[in-house]
Scaffold this active site. Structure first.
Site, mmCIF file in Angstrom:
data_model
loop_
_atom_site.group_PDB
_atom_site.id
_atom_site.type_symbol
_atom_site.label_atom_id
_atom_site.label_comp_id
_atom_site.label_asym_id
_atom_site.label_seq_id
_atom_site.Cartn_x
_atom_site.Cartn_y
_atom_site.Cartn_z
ATOM 1 N N LYS A 1 2.709 2.158 2.549
ATOM 2 C CA LYS A 1 2.681 2.710 3.918
ATOM 3 C C LYS A 1 3.687 1.960 4.776
ATOM 4 O O LYS A 1 3.891 0.766 4.612
ATOM 5 C CB LYS A 1 1.296 2.481 4.541
ATOM 6 C CG LYS A 1 0.228 3.464 4.093
ATOM 7 C CD LYS A 1 -1.001 3.320 5.002
ATOM 8 C CE LYS A 1 -1.916 4.502 4.863
ATOM 9 N NZ LYS A 1 -3.034 4.476 5.817
ATOM 10 N N LYS B 1 0.827 -1.210 0.000
ATOM 11 C CA LYS B 1 0.000 0.000 0.000
ATOM 12 C C LYS B 1 0.862 1.261 0.000
ATOM 13 O O LYS B 1 0.362 2.378 -0.013
ATOM 14 C CB LYS B 1 -0.905 0.022 1.254
ATOM 15 C CG LYS B 1 -2.096 -0.893 1.151
ATOM 16 C CD LYS B 1 -2.838 -1.098 2.471
ATOM 17 C CE LYS B 1 -3.165 0.084 3.271
ATOM 18 N NZ LYS B 1 -4.002 -0.216 4.449
HETATM 19 N N1 C2G Z 1 -10.419 7.503 8.712
HETATM 20 C C1 C2G Z 1 -11.405 8.458 8.994
HETATM 21 N N2 C2G Z 1 -11.034 9.703 9.370
HETATM 22 C C2 C2G Z 1 -9.722 10.032 9.484
HETATM 23 C C3 C2G Z 1 -8.720 9.071 9.225
HETATM 24 C C4 C2G Z 1 -9.098 7.791 8.841
HETATM 25 O O1 C2G Z 1 -12.616 8.161 8.891
HETATM 26 N N3 C2G Z 1 -9.403 11.304 9.858
HETATM 27 C C5 C2G Z 1 -10.854 6.170 8.293
HETATM 28 C C6 C2G Z 1 -10.388 5.803 6.887
HETATM 29 O O2 C2G Z 1 -11.277 6.358 5.914
HETATM 30 C C7 C2G Z 1 -10.451 4.276 6.931
HETATM 31 C C8 C2G Z 1 -10.108 3.961 8.394
HETATM 32 O O3 C2G Z 1 -10.276 5.192 9.140
HETATM 33 O O4 C2G Z 1 -11.799 3.840 6.670
HETATM 34 C C9 C2G Z 1 -8.684 3.468 8.562
HETATM 35 O O5 C2G Z 1 -7.817 4.442 8.003
HETATM 36 P P1 C2G Z 1 -6.349 3.959 7.530
HETATM 37 O O6 C2G Z 1 -5.703 3.219 8.638
HETATM 38 O O7 C2G Z 1 -5.665 5.123 6.897
HETATM 39 O O8 C2G Z 1 -6.767 2.897 6.418
HETATM 40 P P2 C2G Z 1 -6.279 2.816 4.897
HETATM 41 O O9 C2G Z 1 -4.807 2.896 4.822
HETATM 42 O O10 C2G Z 1 -7.116 3.756 4.139
HETATM 43 O O11 C2G Z 1 -6.626 1.265 4.572
HETATM 44 O O12 C2G Z 1 -8.264 -2.230 1.870
HETATM 45 C C10 C2G Z 1 -8.547 -0.983 2.472
HETATM 46 C C11 C2G Z 1 -7.307 -0.384 3.088
HETATM 47 O O13 C2G Z 1 -6.667 -1.324 3.946
HETATM 48 C C12 C2G Z 1 -7.716 0.866 3.867
#
Ligand code: C2G
Length: 132
Positions: free
Chosen positions: A46, A44
């Site tokens: 990350k 990803k």
């Molecule tokens: N999120 C949110 N508000 C934020 C930060 C994050 O609502 N200020 C939500 C994201 O939209 C996501 C969840 O929290 O639904 C987890 O965020 P991340 O850990 O950044 O997930 P991500 O890297 O987007 O992984 O297959 C899908 C991926 O694994 C999603």
């Protein structure tokens, strides 16, 4: 029992994540969270500060979370929905439209992201503090 599923890295857990998890749980009775493995995070683009094991332990301690599974690739979602008997798939709306293919298997809900917080903001702000 209405079962909800969501995915994420959930590194440096913050109130935006908690807002998402709370609203996801409010959509049903049971919430499963698929946490990105360290290897999948590399795919990803990350690099999580906390290891998968520690992110899993943290998520399992949250009252809204009932089960934590690993997310190892982009292609496991349909199988996860079927294997876990999921009724509702939830993601923040930064993913709007990206997982609509799951509508054949369950309800798909995109929730508004929480404005003003993110893991990268935390990292950047701390860097600023450290480096003036
Ligand atoms: N999120 C949110 N508000 C934020 C930060 C994050 O609502 N200020 C939500 C994201 O939209 C996501 C969840 O929290 O639904 C987890 O965020 P991340 O850990 O950044 O997930 P991500 O890297 O987007 O992984 O297959 C899908 C991926 O694994 C999603």
């Amino acid at each position: 029992m209405k079962k909800v599923l969501t995915y994420g890295t959930f590194d440096l857990l913050h109130w935006g994540h908690i807002n998402l998890l709370k609203r996801a749980k409010d959509l049903g009775d049971h919430l499963t969270v698929a946490i990105s493995s360290d290897e999948f995070n590399k795919i990803k683009g990350k690099e999580a500060y906390h290891s998968f094991e520690n992110r899993k332990m943290i998520l399992e301690s949250i009252r809204y979370v009932d089960k934590v599974i690993a997310e190892d690739n982009w292609d496991q979602k349909i199988q996860d929905v079927i294997n876990n008997d999921i009724d509702v798939f939830v993601m923040g709306d930064d993913w709007e439209g990206k997982f609509d293919f799951l509508e054949e298997y369950c309800e798909v809900v995109y929730l508004p992201r929480t404005v003003g917080i993110s893991t990268s903001k935390i990292k950047n702000d701390l860097f600023e503090v450290q480096n003036g």
